[in-house]
Design a protein around this motif. Structure first.
Motif, PDB file in Angstrom:
ATOM      1  N   ARG A 218     -93.186 -19.789  14.435  1.00 42.28           N
ATOM      2  CA  ARG A 218     -93.445 -20.672  15.788  1.00 42.28           C
ATOM      3  C   ARG A 218     -94.887 -20.815  15.998  1.00 42.28           C
ATOM      4  NH1 ARG A 218     -89.565 -19.194  20.438  1.00 42.28           N
ATOM      5  NH2 ARG A 218     -88.248 -19.522  18.799  1.00 42.28           N
ATOM      6  N   GLN A 219     -95.816 -19.770  15.872  1.00 39.81           N
ATOM      7  CA  GLN A 219     -97.000 -19.682  16.135  1.00 39.81           C
ATOM      8  C   GLN A 219     -97.779 -20.548  15.203  1.00 39.81           C
ATOM      9  OE1 GLN A 219     -99.035 -15.898  15.563  1.00 39.81           O
ATOM     10  NE2 GLN A 219    -101.037 -16.959  15.563  1.00 39.81           N
ATOM     11  N   HIS A 220     -97.474 -20.647  13.695  1.00 38.08           N
ATOM     12  CA  HIS A 220     -97.902 -21.363  12.965  1.00 38.08           C
ATOM     13  C   HIS A 220     -97.872 -22.740  13.011  1.00 38.08           C
ATOM     14  CE1 HIS A 220     -98.092 -17.691  10.059  1.00 38.08           C
ATOM     15  NE2 HIS A 220     -99.053 -17.739  10.638  1.00 38.08           N
ATOM     16  N   ARG A 221     -96.577 -23.076  13.452  1.00 41.24           N
ATOM     17  CA  ARG A 221     -96.146 -24.513  13.568  1.00 41.24           C
ATOM     18  C   ARG A 221     -96.874 -25.135  14.943  1.00 41.24           C
ATOM     19  NH1 ARG A 221     -90.680 -22.918  12.550  1.00 41.24           N
ATOM     20  NH2 ARG A 221     -90.288 -22.410  14.605  1.00 41.24           N
ATOM     21  N   LEU A 222     -97.046 -24.078  16.012  1.00 41.43           N
ATOM     22  CA  LEU A 222     -97.858 -24.525  17.275  1.00 41.43           C
ATOM     23  C   LEU A 222     -99.407 -24.739  16.777  1.00 41.43           C
ATOM     24  CD1 LEU A 222     -96.332 -22.408  19.808  1.00 41.43           C
ATOM     25  CD2 LEU A 222     -96.324 -24.913  19.937  1.00 41.43           C
ATOM     26  N   MET A 223     -99.831 -24.078  15.940  1.00 44.36           N
ATOM     27  CA  MET A 223    -101.279 -24.013  15.352  1.00 44.36           C
ATOM     28  C   MET A 223    -101.489 -25.358  14.806  1.00 44.36           C
ATOM     29  SD  MET A 223    -103.301 -21.774  16.490  1.00 44.36           S
ATOM     30  CE  MET A 223    -104.707 -21.908  15.474  1.00 44.36           C
TER      31      MET A 223
ATOM     32  N   ILE B  84    -102.467 -27.315  25.195  1.00 44.15           N
ATOM     33  CA  ILE B  84    -101.233 -26.440  25.570  1.00 44.15           C
ATOM     34  C   ILE B  84    -100.712 -25.728  24.232  1.00 44.15           C
ATOM     35  CG2 ILE B  84     -98.747 -26.952  25.815  1.00 44.15           C
ATOM     36  CD1 ILE B  84     -99.711 -29.260  27.706  1.00 44.15           C
ATOM     37  N   PHE B  85    -100.933 -26.520  23.121  1.00 41.21           N
ATOM     38  CA  PHE B  85    -100.488 -25.941  21.771  1.00 41.21           C
ATOM     39  C   PHE B  85    -101.118 -24.656  21.516  1.00 41.21           C
ATOM     40  CE2 PHE B  85     -99.110 -30.401  20.364  1.00 41.21           C
ATOM     41  CZ  PHE B  85     -97.745 -30.269  20.878  1.00 41.21           C
ATOM     42  N   TYR B  86    -102.629 -24.566  21.724  1.00 36.76           N
ATOM     43  CA  TYR B  86    -103.334 -23.326  21.233  1.00 36.76           C
ATOM     44  C   TYR B  86    -103.022 -22.333  22.041  1.00 36.76           C
ATOM     45  CZ  TYR B  86    -106.256 -26.201  17.817  1.00 36.76           C
ATOM     46  OH  TYR B  86    -106.708 -26.629  16.723  1.00 36.76           O
ATOM     47  N   GLY B  87    -102.538 -22.714  23.544  1.00 38.17           N
ATOM     48  CA  GLY B  87    -102.536 -21.466  24.565  1.00 38.17           C
ATOM     49  C   GLY B  87    -101.075 -21.073  24.316  1.00 38.17           C
ATOM     50  N   LEU B  88     -99.937 -21.961  23.832  1.00 41.61           N
ATOM     51  CA  LEU B  88     -98.934 -21.271  23.504  1.00 41.61           C
ATOM     52  C   LEU B  88     -98.966 -20.435  22.344  1.00 41.61           C
ATOM     53  CD1 LEU B  88     -96.360 -24.395  24.323  1.00 41.61           C
ATOM     54  CD2 LEU B  88     -96.715 -22.067  25.710  1.00 41.61           C
ATOM     55  N   ALA B  89     -99.488 -21.005  21.439  1.00 39.61           N
ATOM     56  CA  ALA B  89     -99.602 -20.105  20.159  1.00 39.61           C
ATOM     57  C   ALA B  89    -100.551 -18.918  20.370  1.00 39.61           C
ATOM     58  CB  ALA B  89    -100.437 -21.079  18.855  1.00 39.61           C
ATOM     59  N   ASN B  90    -101.578 -18.827  21.161  1.00 40.70           N
ATOM     60  CA  ASN B  90    -102.129 -17.734  21.462  1.00 40.70           C
ATOM     61  C   ASN B  90    -101.232 -16.642  22.429  1.00 40.70           C
ATOM     62  OD1 ASN B  90    -104.683 -15.947  21.758  1.00 40.70           O
ATOM     63  ND2 ASN B  90    -104.674 -16.318  23.899  1.00 40.70           N
ATOM     64  N   ILE B  91    -100.318 -17.222  23.060  1.00 42.68           N
ATOM     65  CA  ILE B  91     -99.307 -16.146  23.686  1.00 42.68           C
ATOM     66  C   ILE B  91     -98.495 -15.414  22.799  1.00 42.68           C
ATOM     67  CG2 ILE B  91     -97.544 -16.275  25.394  1.00 42.68           C
ATOM     68  CD1 ILE B  91     -98.926 -18.339  27.177  1.00 42.68           C
ATOM     69  N   ILE B  92     -97.883 -16.718  21.857  1.00 43.98           N
ATOM     70  CA  ILE B  92     -97.202 -16.109  21.048  1.00 43.98           C
ATOM     71  C   ILE B  92     -97.413 -15.029  19.969  1.00 43.98           C
ATOM     72  CG2 ILE B  92     -95.495 -16.650  18.986  1.00 43.98           C
ATOM     73  CD1 ILE B  92     -95.116 -19.054  20.416  1.00 43.98           C
TER      74      ILE B  92
END
Length: 306
Positions: A24-29, A286-294
């Protein structure tokens, strides 16, 4: 009372959950990279959109290509173009997007595959070294695509630049030398060609262009056969706008409807670009923030497992 084993979490399920989080993190990145690229392209478009829109109507605010009228001889006609500012700028913009996308995303793939080699896997544990590797890959891919672009257009561009190039004095250009030696080219055509040569100089040689543009203006007012020389109204409009900042003759004024349409469309395109820029910038954060949280969450889970 049920045994404690019934409440125990299977470590395999936890590991599968961590893998799912990383995917999920890779997809968000990847989404973040895509929206960031769109943001960069939007920023570049803010500086180029006017030329692109004007080019769509066959116009340009500055002379960018040499137009040779039908009255020139075959020696000059072989290196000339019928300026199509829209296709020319669209081609340049297309190459820019291609190089930007290919270099930006390709550099990530290069780093990813290099990490499969143990030496680079150890080196890329440091964020600074990973960024340096990404930057080197970006530059190499960009340089390769630039060389390819130049190679595709090189022969014609070299011949074209050789004719209009001069250092400080327009009389040193091949165009000026050729026109001074031939009697077959009419005086207005010579002024038309020399004015373009001066305006194609980098930076535009306005002092050299002004007398030639002025002669063209006077000739149009006094010569009833002016239109028979084959001058392009859009090119005359561009030269007058670049030198005087306004339209000076009736032939140049014939493109006024195109100018008005281009100006109206340009204002709407600018609004659209700002909208795309704003949305893509927000989505990137948003995407980078969510990826960092995950990423932090998956690291915490891995640390607890081990």
């Amino acid at each position: 009372m049920p045994p404690l084993d019934e409440y125990a979490v299977n470590p395999r399920e936890i590991e599968q959950g961590v893998v799912a989080l990383k995917n999920r993190q890779h997809r968000l990145m990847l989404l973040g990279v895509t929206t960031t690229t769109i943001t960069i392209i939007s920023i570049i478009s803010l500086f180029l959109h006017q030329e692109l829109v004007y080019g769509f109507f066959g116009l340009s605010t500055e002379v960018q290509q040499l137009h040779l009228p039908i009255s020139v001889d075959a020696n000059l006609a072989s290196i000339g173009d019928n300026p199509d500012y829209f296709l020319n700028l669209l081609s340049w913009f297309g190459w820019l997007i291609l190089k930007l996308f290919a270099s930006f995303i390709g550099a990530f793939f290069v780093v990813h595959f290099l990490k499969k080699i143990r030496y680079f896997y150890v080196k890329f544990q440091s964020f600074v070294q990973k960024f340096v590797g990404w930057l080197i890959a970006f530059i190499l891919i960009w340089s390769g695509l630039t060389y390819w672009q130049h190679d595709l257009n090189g022969d014609h561009d070299d011949a074209y630049q050789k004719v209009v190039y001069y250092d400080s004095n327009i009389n040193d250009s091949e165009m000026a030398r050729y026109l001074s030696e031939t009697e077959e080219v009419a005086a207005p055509v010579k002024s038309y060609l020399l004015a373009q040569t001066a305006l194609l100089h980098n930076p535009a040689d306005l002092s050299a262009a002004r007398p030639h543009v002025s002669r063209l203006i006077q000739t149009e007012k006094n010569d009833k056969a002016f239109e028979e020389y084959g001058f392009k109204p859009e090119q005359l409009w561009t030269m007058q706008q670049q030198v005087y900042g306004k339209t000076m003759t009736s032939l140049a004024e014939t493109v006024t409807p195109q100018v008005q349409q281009a100006s109206h469309l340009e204002s709407w395109v600018k609004i659209l670009i700002w909208m795309v820029l704003s949305i893509s910038a927000v989505l990137s954060l948003i995407f980078y923030g969510l990826a960092n949280i995950i990423k932090k969450r998956s690291l915490r889970i891995e640390q607890r497992i081990h």
